[in-house]
Structures are given as C-alpha cells and as structure tokens.
Design a protein around this motif. Structure first.
Motif, PDB file in Angstrom:
ATOM      1  N   GLY A 112       0.816  -1.212   0.000  1.00  0.00           N
ATOM      2  CA  GLY A 112       0.000   0.000   0.000  1.00  0.00           C
ATOM      3  C   GLY A 112       0.845   1.255   0.000  1.00  0.00           C
ATOM      4  O   GLY A 112       2.014   1.244   0.365  1.00  0.00           O
ATOM      5  N   MET A 113       0.224   2.333  -0.446  1.00  0.00           N
ATOM      6  CA  MET A 113       0.902   3.627  -0.445  1.00  0.00           C
ATOM      7  C   MET A 113       0.181   4.533   0.539  1.00  0.00           C
ATOM      8  O   MET A 113      -0.891   5.053   0.256  1.00  0.00           O
ATOM      9  CB  MET A 113       0.875   4.255  -1.843  1.00  0.00           C
ATOM     10  N   GLY A 114       0.767   4.688   1.719  1.00  0.00           N
ATOM     11  CA  GLY A 114       0.166   5.522   2.741  1.00  0.00           C
ATOM     12  C   GLY A 114      -0.960   4.859   3.495  1.00  0.00           C
ATOM     13  O   GLY A 114      -1.546   5.460   4.395  1.00  0.00           O
ATOM     14  N   ASN A 141       2.891  -3.483   6.142  1.00  0.00           N
ATOM     15  CA  ASN A 141       3.628  -2.240   5.884  1.00  0.00           C
ATOM     16  C   ASN A 141       3.023  -1.484   4.711  1.00  0.00           C
ATOM     17  O   ASN A 141       2.369  -2.055   3.847  1.00  0.00           O
ATOM     18  CB  ASN A 141       5.082  -2.575   5.570  1.00  0.00           C
ATOM     19  N   PHE A 142       3.272  -0.205   4.708  1.00  0.00           N
ATOM     20  CA  PHE A 142       2.947   0.589   3.525  1.00  0.00           C
ATOM     21  C   PHE A 142       4.038   1.621   3.325  1.00  0.00           C
ATOM     22  O   PHE A 142       4.794   1.937   4.250  1.00  0.00           O
ATOM     23  CB  PHE A 142       1.561   1.231   3.628  1.00  0.00           C
ATOM     24  N   ASP A 143       4.119   2.124   2.110  1.00  0.00           N
ATOM     25  CA  ASP A 143       5.139   3.112   1.780  1.00  0.00           C
ATOM     26  C   ASP A 143       4.655   4.508   2.125  1.00  0.00           C
ATOM     27  O   ASP A 143       3.476   4.827   1.954  1.00  0.00           O
ATOM     28  CB  ASP A 143       5.462   3.059   0.281  1.00  0.00           C
ATOM     29  N   GLY A 144       5.581   5.353   2.557  1.00  0.00           N
ATOM     30  CA  GLY A 144       5.270   6.764   2.774  1.00  0.00           C
ATOM     31  C   GLY A 144       4.557   7.015   4.082  1.00  0.00           C
ATOM     32  O   GLY A 144       4.267   6.090   4.848  1.00  0.00           O
ATOM     33  N   PRO A 145       4.279   8.281   4.314  1.00  0.00           N
ATOM     34  CA  PRO A 145       3.546   8.633   5.540  1.00  0.00           C
ATOM     35  C   PRO A 145       2.102   8.154   5.471  1.00  0.00           C
ATOM     36  O   PRO A 145       1.544   7.985   4.385  1.00  0.00           O
ATOM     37  CB  PRO A 145       3.614  10.167   5.559  1.00  0.00           C
ATOM     38  N   SER A 146       1.505   7.961   6.623  1.00  0.00           N
ATOM     39  CA  SER A 146       0.125   7.470   6.666  1.00  0.00           C
ATOM     40  C   SER A 146      -0.830   8.504   6.077  1.00  0.00           C
ATOM     41  O   SER A 146      -0.783   9.689   6.416  1.00  0.00           O
ATOM     42  CB  SER A 146      -0.259   7.185   8.116  1.00  0.00           C
TER      43      SER A 146
END
Lengths: 571, 334
Positions: free
Chosen positions: A414-416, B24-29
């Motif tokens: 996921g992205m964010g 997990n995820f990329d970048g800020p929430s």
C-alpha cells in the motif's frame, strides 16, 4: 572439443558491413520543420505572456560509413542545423551526432565502441514507449517519429549510450546448441571532480540455447559510481540480476505455443552517504511469466501472463521514462497572469516541446497519473502484480493490424495505507483498409485506438481513489491522387477522479502524497496534406488545434493552434 | 501436452509464492494527512505561571489524529503583544510548540496575563481551544541596551522640541513597545519639518561601549507614527556620531556622523533594524560623505540623535520611539 565450432554472432552488423568491395559510403537525413503557433486563452486569464510563437529549423545529418578492412566499420554522422531566422551562420550549429567503431576481432569477438544502441530485457534495459498514443493517426506519428529520431528512441526500444560492447558465441554439436555472450560498459555521467562521482552503466547476458525450442539466459546489469573519482567516498550502486526462459513448441502445423518467463532481483546501495535519509540497502524481486499461442492461419499471437514486481524493485535501465514531467514545455512555457508553469500536455510530447531523457536515471521519475497510472515506469514498474493479456492479428488484408491489450494489476504494498490500489487497463486498436471493403485502388485507411484505464482503492473516505482515463486515437489517410495524401487525425483524452500523487526523495523513498482531483480533457484535431516524393522523401503540411479543458477547481482552460511544415528526406 | 502440464505446474508454483504485504505501507500514513480530525490527547501546558527571565518556557502538548495546520496565538492582556506559533505536525510538543516569552513584533509582552488561542484553520467544525498563563518574569534581551526610556531622561541627553511640540518620555504600559515608558512627540509645526529630537549619550560620557565589529552589530529601535503617517509624510532621522580622535567630544568638521532616515509606513509599532556597517550607505546605496575617517566604528559611537520630522502641510504630527538596543548577528527579536 574438436566437434565444437566457433560461430560469430553478429547481432548488429548491417548489410553494408559485409559489402567488402565498398570502402566508403555516404548516407543521411535531411529535415525542414517549421511551426507557427497560437496560444488560445481567455485574455482575462493571460494578458502578459506572448500568445504567438514562430520557429523552425533545417538540418542535415550526414553519415559516413568507412570500411578500412573486411572486419571493421567506422560510422560517423555529423549534424548541421540552422535555426530559421539565424541568417549568415547566426543560428547554425554543427555537432557530431554519432561516432562508432565496430567490427570483429580475431574473427571471434564482435565489438562496438562509441555511440551504441543497447537493449536487454524489459526488466533490465528497455526504452519503453512514452505516454499518449494508442495506434495514433499518421499525421501525429509522423511528427512523433521526428522526436524519436532525434532522441535515438528506436522502434526496438534501445537506449543510445556511449561506451563499448562486445559479443561472441560458441556453437555445439552435442548436448546443447549454442552459448552466446554479450556485454557492455557505458559512461552515464562524468565526474565534476568535487562532489559528483563518475557513473558507469554496464551489463551483460549469457544465453544458453538448448535447442530450437528452449533457451535460458542470465542477465546482469549495474549502474554504479566509480570510486576515487572524487575525494569523498560516497558511492551509488544498483545491481539487477535476472534469469529468463523462453520455450517454443508446436501443437500442430498451424499452432505453436510457448512460455516466456523472467525473474530476478535488484539491490541498491548508497555507500558512505551521510544523509540519514539514504537507506543502506534496498532490495526486492520480481517475476513475469507468460503463456503464448501463435496461430499461423489466421496469423494471431496471444500472450497471457502474470507478473509480480516488488515495491522496492529498482531497475534504472528499465524504469527510466522518456518524458520528464517535472519540466515545463519549451514553447508557451508560462501562462496566465500569474506566470504559472504550463504542465506538459499530449501534443507537447508529439511536437518536441517536452524534456526528453537521454540518460538513465537513478530515481523513479515523476509521471502524470492521468496519462498512465498503470505502468508509468514501463513493464518493470515497481509495486505491480497481476495478469495481462495481449493479442494481435496481423495477416488480415482489410484489417491491416488489430490488437487488444488488457491488464488487471494490483499494488503489492500500500501507499500511505494498508489498502492496495487496483489498476484495470483495456486497450484495443486496428487499422482498417476501407478501400479494400469498397474495392478502391487508392488507399483509404482508418486508424482506431482506444484505451481505458481505471485506478481504484476502497477504504475510508480520505483514502478512497477512483480515477478513470480514456484515450481515443482516430486517424484517416486518403490517397487523393498520385503521390498526394490527405491526412486527418483526432486524439481525445479525458481523465476524471481523484488520486494521490506519490512524491519520492532523492533515494526513491516515498516521503509525501499530494491529493489531487482531476476533471480534464484534451481534444486534438489535425488535418494536412502529404506529398510523397518517394518512400524516403515526403512533405507534410498540416494544421492542428488542441484544446485542454480543466474543470478542476482553479483549473486553466486553454488551447494551442498550430500550422506546421515538415519535410523529411532519407538518402 | 505433457510439457504443457509441467509448465502450468511451474507457473502455479510461482503464483503461489507471490508477495502480499499486509502490514507495511510506503510513505507517511494517509490517515495522518487526510483522515478525519480529532483531538486524541487534550491540550496541556507545562506551567501556568512562567518567569521567562529565569529561563522558563511554556510548552504546549497535544496529540491530534492527523497532520494538519495549527496556530497557537498568545496575546498579552494589557500590552496587546502577540506571539504566533504555527505548525502542522500531528503531535505538539517541546519540539515544535514552545513559547520562550517573545512576541512576533513590537509591542513586547509585559508582566501580565497572556491569553492562548489554538485553532485548526484547515479543519471545518474544529474546536477553538482557549487557555491562559501568567507572565511573572520577562524575557531577557540579548544585546546592548542603550535605553528603553524606563529610567527617565539621561543626565547627558539633550532634547529639542519646536515651541508647539510636546516631546518627552511618557509612561503607559498599554502604549509602550516594551516595558512601561517610551519617548513621544506630539504637536503641530506648520512652518518646518522638524518636530523634535532627543540626543542620547552615555550617562558618564565617552562611548556606549559597543563592540568594534560593525559587520555583525545591528541597531534597533521601536517606532510608532500615530499622526501624519506615511512614507511621504514623516520619518525618524538618526545621527550616529563617532569620536574618531578619542577626545571624548564629537566634532562635526573632522569626525564621522552617519545619518540614517526611516520613513513611517504603519500605525503599528515598527521595528527599525539596520546593520551598523550599512550606516555608511545612504538610501540610494551610495557611500555617505563624512568628515572623519569614513569607517563605521561602533566602539567610537558617543551619541545617537533621534529626530522626528513630519510634513508641515499635514497638520498635527505624533510619534513614539522606544527600546533602543544594539544586537549581535541578527536584528532584535521582540
């Protein structure tokens, strides 16, 4: 060992190379390209920027091939370019466009030195097509070819680089058919002697041809900084290693089937970087496997595959984009009374107004989510997994070429948010020879192409995504009389919905998201006349009108009309 | 067909090992940036009585559900001084929400109650949080204070006022830029631009004892024009007199007088700041013609004349000046 014979694998040798009697050959391309453009925008929105632009050039690429001996060829190409309006040498530039030495050493090893065109696999080194076309009209593609020619974007998806390349092969009579070796090393960036180390890009392939049906290959490629080219010890290194397999077999005399697969790993090291944001190591893997069928009558090729490309799979040679969307176009660069930078639109890409890549980039380049959100970094786009289907029929007389491309992909990370986006893409196109239906001798060809992309993500209101975009290409080519054709083209693009633009830092790490709403359409009509003096010599005169409507809050509507003349000659 | 089965099996194996990162995820929430707004942990203030002179500070702590813009505004009950702290982090803490007693601009805070208002401008229907602290000690200035007019006129000072002008020290905490007192001019001079002036000198004579380096020393003074205001109407004219020969007396014919003027442009307190080394340039950037060695030498400064002038055609002129201080490396922070 006696049974083992050497064979030369001369993969890139031209016909001229073998023309041993010839010692010298001259060839070239000449071009004249003129534009008269008008910016069409509400004067209340823009009264400060000049709304007209007239420019053009003539150029000659003069190529020489010299054959000093039977096994050596020297290729050079010199470009003389004259900007219109620069009289008496004022706008003239003189450049070396290509300088290549190639030949065969010891009748065994083929080599290329200097300017070389390189390609490996779609996951290692591959120059993928830019955005904005699906079987587009000839009136557009003729102009797009000018961009491709100047930037060395060849139809076989090679990247033009400077360096050295070698290749040789071994053929066997038993156990296996052949083993082929190829390798290259190129210079991507010179050092400044202070803070930027010298950067090289090298790779190679070992291909094991078991028989006519089965072959394996090991592909390895690396983008790396050379140590001790600056006093600092920082060093970037990206390695991609893949293993590929190709199998072909016949079900019967009319149907072949095959299996293609490639799988591999990438790892990125930022060595001795003091920036705390620089990760010590990024690595990930991918695989792509497809099953294909080849029908000989009718001639249809179908390819059904599945791929999974990890979110941290970074392969600069395969992921570098042709168009840099962070830059503004060369013409009408700023618009509105606030002198805003004008984003690149689809016709800027055709008209050579965008900023195009000629070097491999170590960062995932920014992209326009409206134009391509499915595979913005090519087949090797990271964080994509799912199925795809491509089919093409190419033997029909009335339907010159027909194809369909479908993909259903998902994010693997996921992205964010923990929720994943899904991507659906459906595209199709065909060239219809209307004259064959009507029994006319003169050609009347219609090009059609449609692509519809959907990006979606569920979840709470703040993380939901629903973005759809549609690109329609339509073209008409009519042979009026003799060598005179009338060409017509239309391109319609529309994108609506919302997305989060992913922003990455210098180390490819996602560091922010920009929420955007889109309600944009672009409509382009072009009409013109083409006179073919010969297959290699033609004159195109055309008018084009492009309208961009941006219904998003604060969006700017504008248009660009243009008249252009394009003369091309190859000799 | 056998091969087809084998390869299909291989394909199935590959599909079976596909990754699915559910944690997990990329970048800020996205929830941190775009999610619904809520106050997870209520506002807390580390102390409600604060003595800034003792190095104390006010720390605001709060936890929000997302990163969003927040504004902490602190306003002095009597002085009207304002301090604004802006951020957009999800957590307010010692790292980003600290008040050390300063104001955004003049006027400065006094010993008074300070009212605190916290707002979230990008969040519709968000609450406005209110609180207050009591200031028991003022922030210590960093620099070389010449006068804040709190002690009355200096023994060596000289005043000049037109006959129709009242020019003197006035004390009213609600009106001062800092502290209680300030210098004020008020009067109508229909025949001349000159309203009045005060020449400030060290009480014991000699120099002010400033450092020698003019390149990192800033002259600062608070200025407030109340009548006859505007960049064509009134201004403060400063004379910086240096005792080049060290005889304890300024001689105009042979020593440096650097002149600097500052035109009024607002009805609020204005902070005038100028690097001492730049005093040798006039308003057009040209080097001033002086009669001494031509060098800006703050260690030789023995008097500063603050002169208020106003357009005689505009009627009454009124202005205040306060808190004359030299600072190192940067302009004064009220």
């Amino acid at each position: 060992m006696k049974r083992i014979g050497y064979i030369l694998l001369l993969l890139f040798v031209s016909q001229n190379f073998w023309a041993q009697e010839r010692k010298f050959q001259v060839n070239g391309d000449a071009r004249g390209y003129m534009f008269a453009k008008n910016m069409l925008i509400d004067p209340a929105l823009d009264s400060i920027n000049a709304p007209r632009a007239n420019y053009g050039h003539t150029l000659l690429d003069l190529g020489f091939s010299i054959f000093p001996n039977a096994n050596t060829e020297i290729i050079s190409s010199f470009r003389i370019r004259n900007e219109l309006g620069g009289f008496w040498g004022g706008g003239v530039s003189f450049n070396v466009r290509q300088l290549t030495l190639r030949g065969v050493a010891g009748n065994v090893v083929k080599y290329n030195l200097g300017d070389i065109d390189l390609k490996m696999t779609p996951y290692t080194l591959y120059n993928f097509q830019e955005e904005g076309s699906i079987n587009e009209a000839e009136i557009f593609s003729l102009r797009r070819q000018v961009v491709h020619y100047d930037m060395f974007y060849m139809p076989n998806n090679t990247w033009r680089m400077q360096g050295a390349q070698i290749g040789f092969g071994l053929q066997f009579n038993k156990f296996l058919k052949a083993i082929e070796f190829s390798g290259f090393i190129t210079r991507q960036r010179p050092t400044d002697g202070i803070t930027i180390p010298e950067r090289l890009f090298g790779g190679g392939t070992i291909t094991w041809k078991q028989n006519d049906k089965l072959q394996f290959a090991f592909n390895s490629i690396s983008l790396f900084d050379l140590t001790r080219t600056i006093s600092d010890s920082i060093r970037y290194k990206n390695n991609v290693n893949t293993f590929s397999l190709k199998y072909r077999n016949a079900i019967n005399e009319n149907i072949d089937w095959g299996f293609d697969a490639e799988a591999g790993f990438s790892n990125v090291n930022y060595i001795n970087y003091v920036n705390p944001l620089a990760p010590d190591l990024q690595n990930d893997w991918f695989y792509d496997a497809s099953f294909n069928m080849h029908f000989k009558k009718p001639k249809i090729v179908m390819n059904l595959g599945y791929k999974d490309v990890g979110a941290d799979f970074f392969s600069p040679g395969a992921q570098t984009k042709r168009v840099d969307f962070t830059k503004f176009p060369g013409v009408f660069q700023q618009y509105t009374n606030a002198a805003l930078g004008r984003p690149i639109n689809l016709t800027d890409i055709i008209n050579f107004n965008a900023d195009y890549s000629f070097q491999i980039q170590d960062r995932l380049m920014a992209y326009n989510v409206a134009y391509d959100n499915i595979n913005p970094h090519g087949i090797a786009t990271p964080n994509r997994r799912g199925v795809y289907l491509n089919a093409e029929r190419s033997d029909s007389v009335k339907f010159k070429r027909s194809f369909i491309q479908i993909a259903q992909l998902f994010e693997s990370r996921g992205m964010g948010t923990n929720l994943k986006k899904s991507f659906t893409s459906i595209g199709a196109g065909t060239d219809i020879r209307i004259n064959d239906f009507l029994g006319w001798k003169r050609e009347l060809i219609v090009n059609l192409g449609v692509r519809h992309d959907i990006t979606s993500r569920g979840g709470d209101v703040f993380e939901k995504i629903n973005l759809s975009s549609t690109l329609i290409d339509f073209g008409l080519s009519v042979n009026l009389v003799g060598k005179l054709d009338i060409l017509f083209g239309a391109k319609y693009f529309q994108a609506k919905g919302n997305e989060f633009i992913t922003q990455r830092n210098a180390f490819n790490t996602v560091n922010n998201f920009q929420a955007i709403d889109l309600d944009v359409s672009e409509t382009t009509f072009a009409a013109g006349l083409r006179y073919k003096f010969s297959e290699k010599n033609q004159l195109l005169v055309n008018y084009q009108n492009h309208q961009l409507k941006n219904k998003t809050t604060g969006g700017i509507n504008y248009g660009i009309s243009q008249f252009n003349i394009l003369y091309t000659l190859t000799f | 067909m056998k091969n087809l089965i084998i390869y299909s099996f291989l394909v199935s194996l590959i599909f079976g090992c596909r990754k699915d990162d559910k944690i997990n995820f990329d970048g800020p929430s996205l929830a941190d940036s775009f999610g619904p707004f809520a106050i997870i942990q209520d506002l807390s203030i580390n102390q409600y009585e604060v003595d800034f002179s003792a190095g104390q500070q006010v720390v605001f702590s709060m936890e929000l559900s997302k990163n969003t813009n927040w504004i902490i505004q602190i306003e002095g009950e009597n002085s009207g001084a304002v301090r604004t702290i802006i951020g957009n982090e999800r957590i307010l803490s010692l790292d980003n929400a600290v008040w050390t007693g300063g104001a955004n601009k003049f006027p400065s805070f006094n010993l008074e109650k300070a009212y605190i208002t916290i707002t979230f401008p990008n969040e519709a229907d968000s609450p406005t949080l209110l609180d207050s602290v009591l200031i028991t000690g003022l922030k210590q200035d960093q620099g070389f204070l010449i006068t804040s007019f709190e002690e009355g006129l200096g023994a060596a000072w000289q005043q000049f006022n037109q006959t129709t002008v009242a020019g003197t020290i006035t004390c009213d905490p609600a009106l001062a830029a800092k502290g209680s007192c300030f210098y004020s001019w008020n009067g109508t001079v229909g025949w001349d631009w000159a309203i009045g002036s005060v020449t400030i000198r060290p009480p014991a004579g000699g120099s002010f004892g400033l450092p020698a380096n003019a390149n990192n020393l800033f002259f600062n003074i608070a200025f407030k024009a109340l009548q006859n205001v505007g960049p064509q109407n009134s201004f403060l004219l400063f004379w910086f007199d240096e005792d080049d020969n060290g005889d304890g007396v300024f001689t105009l014919n042979s020593e440096d007088r650097f002149i600097f003027e500052y035109w009024s442009n607002t009805l609020d307190w204005d902070l005038i700041s100028r690097k001492y080394a730049d005093l040798k340039f006039d308003a057009d950037g040209n080097v001033q013609q002086t009669n001494g060695n031509g060098l800006t030498e703050p260690s030789k400064l023995i008097s500063i004349n603050v002169f208020f002038l106003a357009n005689p055609n505009n009627g009454n002129a009124q202005a205040y000046a306060d808190h004359l201080i030299f600072t190192l490396n940067e302009p004064y922070q009220p």
